[in-house]
Design an enzyme around this catalytic site. Structure first.
Site, PDB file in Angstrom:
ATOM      1  N   LYS A 126      84.805  39.182  54.914  1.00  0.00           N
ATOM      2  CA  LYS A 126      85.254  40.304  54.837  1.00  0.00           C
ATOM      3  C   LYS A 126      84.434  42.015  53.998  1.00  0.00           C
ATOM      4  CE  LYS A 126      87.087  42.071  51.293  1.00  0.00           C
ATOM      5  NZ  LYS A 126      87.531  43.776  50.773  1.00  0.00           N
ATOM      6  N   GLU A 166      73.355  40.948  46.035  1.00  0.00           N
ATOM      7  CA  GLU A 166      73.099  42.093  45.983  1.00  0.00           C
ATOM      8  C   GLU A 166      74.108  42.945  44.910  1.00  0.00           C
ATOM      9  OE1 GLU A 166      71.692  43.320  49.606  1.00  0.00           O
ATOM     10  OE2 GLU A 166      70.129  41.359  49.898  1.00  0.00           O
ATOM     11  N   CYS A 224      71.721  51.193  46.914  1.00  0.00           N
ATOM     12  CA  CYS A 224      71.747  50.555  46.344  1.00  0.00           C
ATOM     13  C   CYS A 224      69.972  50.402  45.754  1.00  0.00           C
ATOM     14  CB  CYS A 224      72.509  49.051  46.204  1.00  0.00           C
ATOM     15  SG  CYS A 224      70.878  48.559  47.596  1.00  0.00           S
ATOM     16  N   GLU A 274      75.596  53.319  37.276  1.00  0.00           N
ATOM     17  CA  GLU A 274      75.116  53.916  38.230  1.00  0.00           C
ATOM     18  C   GLU A 274      75.925  54.619  38.918  1.00  0.00           C
ATOM     19  OE1 GLU A 274      76.083  50.792  40.884  1.00  0.00           O
ATOM     20  OE2 GLU A 274      73.952  50.791  42.130  1.00  0.00           O
TER      21      GLU A 274
HETATM   22  P1  NAD Z   1      82.607  46.565  44.930  1.00  0.00           P
HETATM   23  O1  NAD Z   1      81.985  45.764  44.459  1.00  0.00           O
HETATM   24  O2  NAD Z   1      84.105  47.571  44.609  1.00  0.00           O
HETATM   25  O3  NAD Z   1      83.122  46.160  46.051  1.00  0.00           O
HETATM   26  C1  NAD Z   1      82.066  45.548  47.010  1.00  0.00           C
HETATM   27  C2  NAD Z   1      82.981  44.624  47.960  1.00  0.00           C
HETATM   28  O4  NAD Z   1      83.477  43.218  46.999  1.00  0.00           O
HETATM   29  C3  NAD Z   1      84.491  44.813  49.305  1.00  0.00           C
HETATM   30  O5  NAD Z   1      84.833  44.386  50.307  1.00  0.00           O
HETATM   31  C4  NAD Z   1      85.497  45.196  48.579  1.00  0.00           C
HETATM   32  O6  NAD Z   1      86.452  44.622  48.655  1.00  0.00           O
HETATM   33  C5  NAD Z   1      85.521  43.493  47.471  1.00  0.00           C
HETATM   34  N1  NAD Z   1      85.674  42.870  45.967  1.00  0.00           N
HETATM   35  C6  NAD Z   1      86.075  42.975  45.085  1.00  0.00           C
HETATM   36  N2  NAD Z   1      86.912  42.799  44.325  1.00  0.00           N
HETATM   37  C7  NAD Z   1      86.802  41.356  44.561  1.00  0.00           C
HETATM   38  C8  NAD Z   1      86.952  40.495  44.515  1.00  0.00           C
HETATM   39  N3  NAD Z   1      87.655  40.013  43.028  1.00  0.00           N
HETATM   40  N4  NAD Z   1      86.447  38.991  44.974  1.00  0.00           N
HETATM   41  C9  NAD Z   1      85.668  39.034  46.133  1.00  0.00           C
HETATM   42  N5  NAD Z   1      86.045  40.660  46.399  1.00  0.00           N
HETATM   43  C10 NAD Z   1      85.586  41.339  45.841  1.00  0.00           C
HETATM   44  O7  NAD Z   1      81.235  47.889  46.039  1.00  0.00           O
HETATM   45  P2  NAD Z   1      81.578  48.951  46.570  1.00  0.00           P
HETATM   46  O8  NAD Z   1      82.017  49.871  45.541  1.00  0.00           O
HETATM   47  O9  NAD Z   1      82.098  48.397  47.689  1.00  0.00           O
HETATM   48  O10 NAD Z   1      79.850  49.665  46.779  1.00  0.00           O
HETATM   49  C11 NAD Z   1      79.232  49.910  45.890  1.00  0.00           C
HETATM   50  C12 NAD Z   1      78.586  49.307  44.718  1.00  0.00           C
HETATM   51  O11 NAD Z   1      77.409  48.223  45.978  1.00  0.00           O
HETATM   52  C13 NAD Z   1      76.936  48.964  44.463  1.00  0.00           C
HETATM   53  O12 NAD Z   1      77.504  49.277  43.365  1.00  0.00           O
HETATM   54  C14 NAD Z   1      76.209  49.285  45.094  1.00  0.00           C
HETATM   55  O13 NAD Z   1      74.448  49.299  44.268  1.00  0.00           O
HETATM   56  C15 NAD Z   1      76.307  48.096  45.326  1.00  0.00           C
HETATM   57  N6  NAD Z   1      74.665  47.665  46.150  1.00  0.00           N
HETATM   58  C16 NAD Z   1      74.025  46.882  46.463  1.00  0.00           C
HETATM   59  C17 NAD Z   1      73.267  46.994  47.740  1.00  0.00           C
HETATM   60  C18 NAD Z   1      71.754  46.104  46.906  1.00  0.00           C
HETATM   61  O14 NAD Z   1      71.257  45.309  48.580  1.00  0.00           O
HETATM   62  N7  NAD Z   1      71.491  45.653  45.830  1.00  0.00           N
HETATM   63  C19 NAD Z   1      73.272  47.365  48.320  1.00  0.00           C
HETATM   64  C20 NAD Z   1      74.336  47.856  49.237  1.00  0.00           C
HETATM   65  C21 NAD Z   1      75.006  48.307  47.850  1.00  0.00           C
END
Ligand code: NAD
Length: 507
Positions: free
Chosen positions: A191, A266, A300, A401
């Site tokens: 997804k 992550e 991240c 963040e």
């Molecule tokens: P997000 O958590 O808003 O969304 C990530 C994914 O989760 C999307 O596909 C979204 O549709 C899905 N999602 C949202 N709510 C959900 C739910 N209730 N159930 C299942 N899936 C759901 O994150 P974002 O805004 O897309 O990305 C940015 C974040 O990602 C930042 O916090 C960043 O630090 C983190 N990130 C972490 C790493 C790492 O390796 N630690 C790498 C890249 C990004």
């Protein structure tokens, strides 16, 4: 013709297809719309133009994808590792062959600059190659001897897994999570993030064209609260590998609890770069600037807190500010651009709000803190590279963040204070330490609460090493064999080597 004009012409050709056909799900080898017929628009952060209509999937679509992954699982699990290895290398070849298309489309969908995305597309191929090479030995285990017994361990793929990815570097991150799952023998339902769905759709298409059997990898587009949620709740899905925000991770853990989902997270970071006065300051400036202002700061592992020893603080931050002010902000397809537009107007609003927060908290905006002006910039989600000085670690700009090209600098007196500041955040993903004192580097890195620490270097990934965070930054590790520990079950079989006396009960 300028390079930008040439790139725009090329990407138009690739995007036209998405505009015409829409972005469809891929289930059991077929491109299909959402069962309900619903769709949503994906817009480019460059100018807000609609790029495509995307399938807005719900539980019914996720169920079809999960069943396809379940049906494809036995054959995929039982395929000899050497054959899986060859197939995954073919996917890597196909990614390389279409790397330019992937990079151009990724830039238009995410706003990330081409100079970084062209490398990210190729890193996607590297991820496939690295895990392909491990496929033949992924099931291997150990033999553990004890008096009267020999234990033999082996690993077996856990089953169909869900992979949920964020919007920041969607192509590379999807390969990082999906390649090890496939190499382990798992089937996948992916997804992708709703803000940047295009290259995930290219990726699964590339994999199937390279020969991946239908149903081994299924992609379902849609919003987190419906498609994402349904995936985490589905009874056929054995584990969920998630990359995204910490609070989403916590929701996923709750959603997956009734089906006892294994989870790998992550999550976010507020990573410090710690600069001692004895460091190689030239290199430290380069690294501090690179690690926050590359990839739009939407990364991240970005070093979003700059902790500097007080004796060099003013000079060091002045140099960072001067460099930040010269960083080219512009169209992501212009080869000169370093910072492109942020992903979405909502995210832009969040980042701009931190400029006001910084002022209200009493920090100084040493550079940036505005929306840039200039040709084409007003229409996109652009912000200027920003440095806050005069900050304290308890301010929101030091704790939260921001996920943009925004750096918060804080001075420290000595090693003890530096360590306290470094650890005093909810996150613990990465840290960057600059010092020429080896003993201090060992002592400090040992005490730092972070899953990954680079000493006298920016983030340079080596795929066999563990990747992941502590505290609110995640659960579990990726990379090397750690990925297989997540995607596989370990089994122990104990063989008796003698006929030791067995207590005879009731005899
Ligand atoms: P997000 O958590 O808003 O969304 C990530 C994914 O989760 C999307 O596909 C979204 O549709 C899905 N999602 C949202 N709510 C959900 C739910 N209730 N159930 C299942 N899936 C759901 O994150 P974002 O805004 O897309 O990305 C940015 C974040 O990602 C930042 O916090 C960043 O630090 C983190 N990130 C972490 C790493 C790492 O390796 N630690 C790498 C890249 C990004």
């Amino acid at each position: 013709m300028t390079d930008l004009a040439r790139n725009l012409e090329k990407v138009r050709h690739h995007l036209d297809r998405f505009t015409a056909e829409g972005v469809l799900n891929r289930i059991a080898g077929a491109a299909v719309p959402a069962a309900s017929g619903a769709s949503f628009e994906t817009r480019s952060p460059v100018d807000g133009a609609c790029l495509a209509q995307v399938a807005r999937s719900g539980a019914e679509d996720v169920d079809a994808a999960a069943r396809a992954a379940r049906d494809a699982f036995p054959d995929w699990r039982d395929m000899p590792g050497a054959k899986r290895k060859a197939l995954l290398h073919r996917i890597a070849d196909a990614i390389e062959a279409r790397a330019e298309e992937i990079a151009l489309v990724e830039c238009m969908d995410t706003g990330q600059a081409l100079r970084f995305m062209s490398k990210a597309a190729l890193r996607g191929a590297d991820n496939f190659r690295f895990f392909a090479d491990q496929a033949p030995t992924a099931r291997d285990g150990q033999s553990l001897f004890a008096p009267g017994q020999i234990n033999v361990t082996s690993r077996t793929p856990i089953g169909p897994v869900g992979v949920i990815t964020p919007w920041n570097t969607p192509f590379m991150l999807s390969t990082w999570k999906i390649a090890p799952a496939l190499a382990a023998g798992c089937t996948v339902v992916h997804k992708p993030a709703e803000f940047s769905p295009l290259t995930a759709s290219l990726l699964v298409e590339i994999a199937e064209e390279a020969g991946l059997p239908p149903g081994v990898w299924n992609t379902v587009h849609g919003f987190g609260e419906d498609a994402g949620r349904a995936l985490t709740e589905h009874h056929e899905i054995r584990a969920v590998s998630f990359v995204g925000e910490s609070r989403t991770g916590s929701m996923i853990m709750a959603q997956g609890a009734p089906t006892l989902k294994r989870v790998h997270f992550e999550l976010g970071g507020k990573n410090p770069v710690i600069v001692f006065a004895d460091a190689d300051l030239e290199r430290a400036v380069d690294a501090a600037v690179f690690m926050i202002y590359s990839l739009n700061g939407e990364r991240c592992t970005s070093s979003s807190r700059l902790l500097v020893e007080r004796s060099i603080h003013d000079e060091f931050t002045a140099r960072v500010a001067e460099r930040a002010a010269r960083i080219p902000v512009g169209h992501p397809l212009d080869p000169d651009t370093v910072i492109g537009p942020l992903i979405h107007p909502e995210h832009e609003k969040k980042v701009l709000a931190y400029f006001e927060t910084a002022k209200a908290e009493g920090a100084t905006i040493a550079t940036g803190g505005t929306k840039p002006t200039g040709e084409g910039l007003e229409a996109g989600c652009y912000v200027t590279p920003t440095l806050f000085t005069g900050a304290r670690n308890d301010m929101a700009i030091a704790q939260e963040e921001i996920f943009g090209p925004v750096l918060t600098a804080i001075p420290f007196e000595d090693e003890e204070e530096a360590l306290k500041l470094a650890n005093d955040v909810p996150y613990g993903l990465a840290g960057y330490l600059w010092t020429s004192d080896l003993t201090r580097a060992l002592r400090f890195s040992d005490a730092m609460e972070a899953g990954m620490i680079w000493v006298n270097a920016p983030n340079v990934r080596h795929l066999p090493t563990p990747f992941g965070g502590m505290k609110a930054s995640g659960i579990g590790r990726d990379g090397g064999d750690w990925s297989f520990d997540f995607y596989m079950e370990t089994k122990n079989v104990s063989f008796a080597t003698g006929e030791d006396r067995i207590p005879r009960l009731g005899g």
